[in-house]
Design a protein around this motif. Sequence first.
Motif, PDB file in Angstrom:
ATOM      1  N   MET A   1       0.811  -1.208   0.000  1.00 57.67           N
ATOM      2  CA  MET A   1       0.000   0.000   0.000  1.00 57.67           C
ATOM      3  C   MET A   1       0.845   1.259   0.000  1.00 57.67           C
ATOM      4  O   MET A   1       0.515   2.259  -0.639  1.00 57.67           O
ATOM      5  CB  MET A   1      -0.907   0.017   1.233  1.00 57.67           C
ATOM      6  CG  MET A   1      -2.270  -0.590   1.008  1.00 57.67           C
ATOM      7  SD  MET A   1      -3.222   0.392  -0.152  1.00 57.67           S
ATOM      8  CE  MET A   1      -3.370   1.928   0.758  1.00 57.67           C
ATOM      9  N   SER A   2       1.934   1.232   0.741  1.00 58.46           N
ATOM     10  CA  SER A   2       2.739   2.440   0.914  1.00 58.46           C
ATOM     11  C   SER A   2       3.758   2.642  -0.189  1.00 58.46           C
ATOM     12  O   SER A   2       4.463   3.654  -0.200  1.00 58.46           O
ATOM     13  CB  SER A   2       3.464   2.393   2.263  1.00 58.46           C
ATOM     14  OG  SER A   2       4.363   1.296   2.318  1.00 58.46           O
ATOM     15  N   GLY A   3       3.846   1.666  -1.104  1.00 56.35           N
ATOM     16  CA  GLY A   3       4.871   1.755  -2.148  1.00 56.35           C
ATOM     17  C   GLY A   3       6.242   1.618  -1.526  1.00 56.35           C
ATOM     18  O   GLY A   3       7.107   2.484  -1.674  1.00 56.35           O
ATOM     19  N   GLY A   4       6.456   0.523  -0.779  1.00 53.36           N
ATOM     20  CA  GLY A   4       7.654   0.346   0.029  1.00 53.36           C
ATOM     21  C   GLY A   4       8.952   0.551  -0.723  1.00 53.36           C
ATOM     22  O   GLY A   4       9.859   1.237  -0.246  1.00 53.36           O
ATOM     23  N   ALA A   5       9.068   0.012  -1.929  1.00 51.55           N
ATOM     24  CA  ALA A   5      10.312   0.146  -2.689  1.00 51.55           C
ATOM     25  C   ALA A   5      10.576   1.608  -3.024  1.00 51.55           C
ATOM     26  O   ALA A   5      11.713   2.096  -2.949  1.00 51.55           O
ATOM     27  CB  ALA A   5      10.228  -0.682  -3.970  1.00 51.55           C
TER      28      ALA A   5
END
Length: 259
Positions: free
Chosen positions: A240-244
Amino acid sequence: MSAPLIEVTDLGKTYGSVVALRGVTTSVRAGEVTCVLGDNGAGKSTFIKILSGAHQHSEGSYRVDGVEQHMSSPRDALALGIATVYQDLAVVPLMPVWRNFFLGSEPRRGPLRMLDVDLMKRTTRDEMAAMGIDLRDVDQPIGTLSGGERQCVAIARAVHFGARVLILDEPTAALGVKQSGVVLRYIARARERGLGVVFITHNPHHAYPVGDRFLVLRRGQSIADRPKAELTRDELVTLMSGGAELDALEHELERDHPI
């Protein structure tokens, strides 16, 4: 495993040259909650509009009970047992709970076709109790209820009028922690009653406790469609948070401003 109530494959929607949704595949089964997650602009609203019959898809397949559908209005979806509860609930705040419960579908009796008030009050009380909601008084204006309680009235109403699939548009978005918990409990109760639930949210911490399947959208495309057994809460948060992207940004900021 039961056949899906709803199944979409490579679903897409374009508005002229604008691609709002592309390549989305997921399913909704009886007695399960499919959570659709994504930030603003991810495609959640377009997805809801297609499932609810408000818009037709441009690409892919949308099947209900295994039959391909091209709906022309939300009434078509309702006829198939697909009900949508939007975040801005269509209620009349000064009317009592029982009037809002039956708004537009009031039962009548006798040769003069008088409103069957007793039946409406009794049915409202019974249906709310079946969802685990103990209303103090069905005569109280619905505007006096909390946001969570109003959401639950809308859920109970949809169930009463024959919904098999319940689409919930960000039902916890404007609620505090306690009232969000109230709504999540009633989502679980709807699942226990055998409904297929589509829970639209941008909050993975609300989705994970009640979800059975998770569809994550970003910029109109699916980046994940997994059952709960294949996805941890932390992985869902990262998706969800766009970890990469966040990691890359963090490294970039560290280079620019070393501690």
